[in-house]
Design an enzyme around this catalytic site. Structure first.
Site, short mmCIF file in Angstrom:
data_model
loop_
_atom_site.label_atom_id
_atom_site.label_comp_id
_atom_site.label_asym_id
_atom_site.label_seq_id
_atom_site.Cartn_x
_atom_site.Cartn_y
_atom_site.Cartn_z
CD GLU A 1 -3.63 -5.91 4.23
OE1 GLU A 1 -2.41 -5.78 3.98
OE2 GLU A 1 -4.29 -5.08 4.87
CD GLU B 1 -2.91 -1.12 2.37
OE1 GLU B 1 -2.75 -0.30 3.29
OE2 GLU B 1 -3.88 -1.87 2.30
C1 GAL Z 1 -4.20 -2.43 5.49
C2 GAL Z 1 -2.76 -2.52 5.87
C3 GAL Z 1 -2.58 -3.38 7.10
C4 GAL Z 1 -3.58 -3.02 8.15
C5 GAL Z 1 -4.95 -3.21 7.59
C6 GAL Z 1 -6.06 -2.96 8.57
O1 GAL Z 1 -4.43 -1.27 4.81
O2 GAL Z 1 -2.00 -3.06 4.84
O3 GAL Z 1 -1.28 -3.22 7.58
O4 GAL Z 1 -3.37 -1.71 8.52
O5 GAL Z 1 -5.11 -2.33 6.52
O6 GAL Z 1 -7.29 -3.06 7.93
#
Ligand code: GAL
Length: 896
Positions: A458, A383
């Site tokens: 993710e 990100e």
């Molecule tokens: C994502 C990030 C993670 C965590 C997650 C929480 O944006 O990559 O590290 O912060 O969100 O939802």
């Protein structure tokens, strides 16, 4: 660190061995705490609202570590390395006051060649490490200190470089080979020749291939020995059968073995396909992955290997087949474990930055991890705001290029949370496009880029509190029915459904497999750890654990019924019952009466409204009409006794092995009490220690390093660790007011522990001396040298022998920090040998006089008090004879 002021200090500050304060070799650390590494000091700190929410509301700050060690004379000429597997966060390392290493990341290991700086024989070597954990690299709890292992590595001058064995099998046209590369280095004074044997052993330990190569290595040079191992019909590494082979490299100098190293490897083919997703050994395997951070209840980031094994085992029980170690390199032993347990790994670099310091972190990661069969994907970022830009593309391109130089067998990804629609963006430089969230873009992106392999890097980000079945925003609690997605994420069920139904998406990486400290989204204080985990901080299952188990486990029938069945006061009211199963149908019975039966919905799971009546509620999983699994939940009475359930029966007595023990409460009939919140205290007898406690409540402010912990919704965890050279029995007792206590015995098995660098006492040697020119008349021993005169007196170290000289007199001057543990009026300055008559002056006072001129040992007793003392020795040589400080000068504890 003292301020650098004045010419003398400034001059010295510009020199190699300029460590000041705690970095100096003779710093008085007698008041410091003694502890064993690995160590995380942040987890010892109390929760503090003024500290950073992202770091779990715990102070980090700056800390120092010091250690003394001796190296025998026989080590002279060898190659000596000091290795730290990770230090959080910025760190500086000094050896004997000389700065030898500086790092800007808390996740990378380093092997420091300390050969040039060390001393052999009696003089101790001082390691000083300054850790700046005010620096942060993440938005999660990162811990503080030397939280992974540290090693002293001694090798021959000609040796195999650290991480210098590359042995990654390749398959060409159905033929397996391992192109082994062994990087050799030499610290010898002349060129040398070496022979390297590479030996491949199969999972049973049998040798199956061997080859050798010779190389010539220049003085202070390096060379690569290449050996091709041919292997017929190896047992493939797969998730079901993680066959781990080992490659050993043995370095010989003529006939003698002088070094060896060994790595794990495995034979498997991997491919990310734009239509079929991930292929392992030619077969499509859906990635059922989770992201995890690296802290655990009780121990912070200093997680013993056995606790890692527990964590990975719990994830496998959930059906996980892949792990993304977010967003940084994991400990190397964790990757070994992933190899052996059959888990896929997305190996992620911390910093998106191709500048030299950061590129070094990336190449270190690839060099260290490129033999692991578990590692199937490199990730260069997560990100990044620059992802949509040309800069993002150029940076990615450079980082990918650097990886390919070291490993051509694994694709590179980056986790994009946007930026995919610009003309040129980071995705254009990646082998596999990683998508964080953005389920809505899956089809469209695939259509526009039909040749690009895609994976979720993710997804999910939904909230749950273990054991809670209704959200209560005021109490900062989240229900466990999987109906609390974040605004950017999805429920566990929706995220998986979107991925499972699209073969072109290689798989899922759920945020997260386990809770972690920090990022208590959607809350802040008093919540201190996350709500995202399918398991809590201690590894206890939340609702999402059972959902994923039903979705992911294929090799056995599973069924789980939620919630608990203690709903006093809700008699007759409907309770939402969620049944998760991988069978065909599920049936729910309450007190032996069937409530309903449904075909399993593999994505939504099954939901029943059951009018509450206390008793026994049951879920039966059916396949072809037959019961294949069932789960029972009973209404319990009040807690009556505690129960301790160890994870295993025995510990290795090596001071490293550790074990989580589950603490729970049962009622008078032995039924678990799901809502018990009793405060439990622990005691331990035997050769071990309690190293941490936890209960998975993100809102708890109880200490991790403690001998007591409250149950949270019926459960707590206590982690015990064996003592080094431990044996016998560890007896853990749990006690809570009004309840019957529990006791468990754990065997501690005597094992041959790996060697440990012996502790030595700091016998402060006075090494650095100023020496006056010879004088014909007796000089004033207290003469003040001008601050800016760096040259009229020389600089030297004992032993100092002066031949017969024109002038008989010389002054020798040095300084010493008298440690507080040496200040009781017994501290002695002991001279190994003074040749000539001598007077010893300390801080302007004459403390001793050596009358005889013959070379002989001499000692003076120092006045009481811990202070920096200036020492001047006035030596008068006998005409025509040699003189000087012929032996070591040491501050030591004298006899009373
Ligand atoms: C994502 C990030 C993670 C965590 C997650 C929480 O944006 O990559 O590290 O912060 O969100 O939802």
């Amino acid at each position: 660190m003292p301020a650098i002021k004045g010419h003398g200090m400034s001059y010295q500050n510009g020199k190699a061995n300029n460590g000041w304060g705690p970095a100096a070799a003779d710093f008085d650390d007698s008041g410091w705490r003694r502890l064993d590494l690995p160590h995380d000091w942040a987890v010892e700190n109390p929760f503090d609202r003024d500290e950073n929410v992202s770091q779990g509301y715990r102070a980090r700050g700056i800390g120092w570590y010091r250690r003394y060690l001796q190296l025998p004379e026989t080590d002279r000429g060898r190659h000596i390395e000091l290795q730290f597997d990770a230090i959080a966060t910025h760190s500086t390392v000094w050896i004997n006051g000389i700065v030898v290493d500086r790092r800007w990341s808390g996740y990378d290991g380093r092997s420091i060649d300390i050969t040039p700086y060390v001393r052999y024989g009696t003089d101790p070597n001082t390691i000083a490490v300054r850790v700046d954990a005010d620096a942060q690299e993440g938005w999660w709890y990162e811990g503080a200190g030397i939280y992974r292992h540290s090693w002293l590595v001694k090798r021959d001058a000609l040796h195999i470089a650290t991480d210098g064995l590359h042995a990654n099998p390749v398959n060409q046209g159905g033929r397996w080979t391992i192109p082994v590369e062994v990087t050799l280095q030499s610290s010898a004074k002349a060129a040398s020749d070496g022979t390297v044997d590479a030996v491949l052993t199969d999972p049973a330990g049998r040798e199956v291939a061997r080859g050798s190569a010779r190389a010539r290595i220049d003085a202070l040079g390096s060379a690569i020995a290449r050996i091709k191992l041919e292997v017929r019909d190896p047992k493939l590494w797969s998730l079901a059968q993680p066959n781990v082979y080992r490659v050993r490299a043995v370095l010989r100098d003529r006939a003698n073995e002088i070094d060896r190293t060994e790595v794990q490897t495995g034979f498997r083919s991997i491919r990310f396909d734009a239509d079929r997703g991930f292929l392992l050994n030619g077969e499509a395997v859906k990635i059922q992955g989770v992201c995890i951070h690296q802290d655990h209840a009780g121990v912070g980031v200093a997680v013993p290997e056995a606790i890692w094994e527990f964590r990975l085992r719990r994830l496998k029980e959930m059906g996980t087949n892949a792990i993304r170690f977010a967003h940084n390199a994991p400990a190397t032993e964790v990757l070994d474990m992933a190899d052996r347990m059959g888990l896929l790994v997305m190996d992620e670099n911390r910093h998106f930055n191709p500048s030299p310091d950061y590129m070094q972190q990336l190449t270190w990661l690839v060099r260290r991890d490129r033999n692991h069969p578990s590692v199937v994907l490199w990730s260069i970022f997560n990100e990044e705001p620059l992802q949509s830009t040309e800069a993002g593309y150029e940076m990615s391109r450079r980082m990918v290029h650097e990886i390919k130089k070291l490993d051509t067998t694994r694709p590179v990804t980056g986790a994009m949370h946007g930026g995919l629609t610009t003309a040129l963006n980071a995705a254009d430089a990646l082998d596999v496009v990683g998508l964080n969230y953005q389920t809505w873009i899956y089809d469209d992106y695939h259509k526009k880029h039909p040749k690009r392999p895609l994976t979720s890097t993710e997804d999910t980000s939904a909230f749950m509190t273990r054991g809670e079945y209704a959200s209560d925003r005021k109490a900062q609690v989240m229900g466990s029915y999987d109906d609390e997605p974040s605004s950017w994420g999805n429920t566990h069920r929706d995220a998986w459904k979107a991925i499972a139904q699209r073969p072109f998406i290689a798989g899922s990486f759920v945020w997260t497999g386990m809770d972690y400290r920090g990022e208590p989204t959607p809350y802040e204080w008093p919540s201190a750890s996350s709500f995202f985990g399918a398991m809590d901080l201690a590894g206890f299952a939340k609702g999402a654990f059972w959902i994923h188990q039903a979705q992911w486990v294929k090799d056995r029938p599973v069924v789980k019924l939620q919630p608990h069945w203690n709903w006093t006061g809700r008699e007759g009211q409907d309770i939402h019952v969620m049944v998760t199963s991988n069978a065909q149908r599920v049936r729910v019975l309450l007190n032996d009466r069937t409530i309903g039966e449904q075909a399993v919905d593999p994505y939504e799971m099954n939901h029943f409204q059951v009018p509450y009546a206390p008793g026994r509620i049951e879920a039966v999983a059916l396949r072809d009409g037959k019961e294949v699994a069932h789960d029972v939940v009973e209404t319990s009475g009040a807690p009556v006794s505690l129960v301790l359930t160890p994870d295993r029966q025995a510990l290795a007595g090596d001071g490293l092995d550790a074990m989580p023990v589950t603490v729970s409460a049962v009622d008078a009939r032995g039924r678990p009490v799901p809502l018990a919140q009793d405060k439990v205290s622990f005691s331990l007898e035997g050769q071990g220690a309690i190293i941490g406690v936890g209960n998975g409540d993100p809102n708890s402010h109880e200490a991790d390093k403690a001998s007591a912990r409250s149950l949270f919704n019926g459960l707590a965890q206590v982690i015990v660790q064996s003592r080094r050279d431990g044996r016998g029995v560890l007896r853990l007792r749990a006690h809570a007011e009004g309840l019957q206590g529990a006791e468990v015995e754990l065997a501690v098995n005597a094992v041959h522990a790996s060697p440990r660098v012996p502790d030595v006492e700091p016998t402060t040697p006075l090494q650095s001396w100023r020496v006056s020119p010879p004088a014909t008349t007796r000089p004033d021993p207290n003469v003040v040298l001008a601050e800016n005169d760096m040259n009229s007196w020389g600089w030297d170290e004992p032993p100092m022998r002066r031949g017969p000289e024109a002038g008989a007199f010389r002054l020798y001057r040095s300084g010493v920090n008298v440690r507080a543990d040496r200040n009781d009026g017994r501290a002695q300055l002991s001279f190994g040998g003074i040749a000539g008559k001598a007077e010893v002056w300390v801080d302007g006072v004459k403390l001793g006089e050596k009358i005889q001129a013959e070379p002989a040992p001499f000692a003076v007793t120092l006045p009481r008090g811990a202070a920096h003392r200036e020492v001047t020795v006035l030596i008068e040589a006998v005409q025509g004879q040699a003189s000087g400080l012929w032996g070591r000068v040491v501050l030591e504890r004298g006899a009373r």
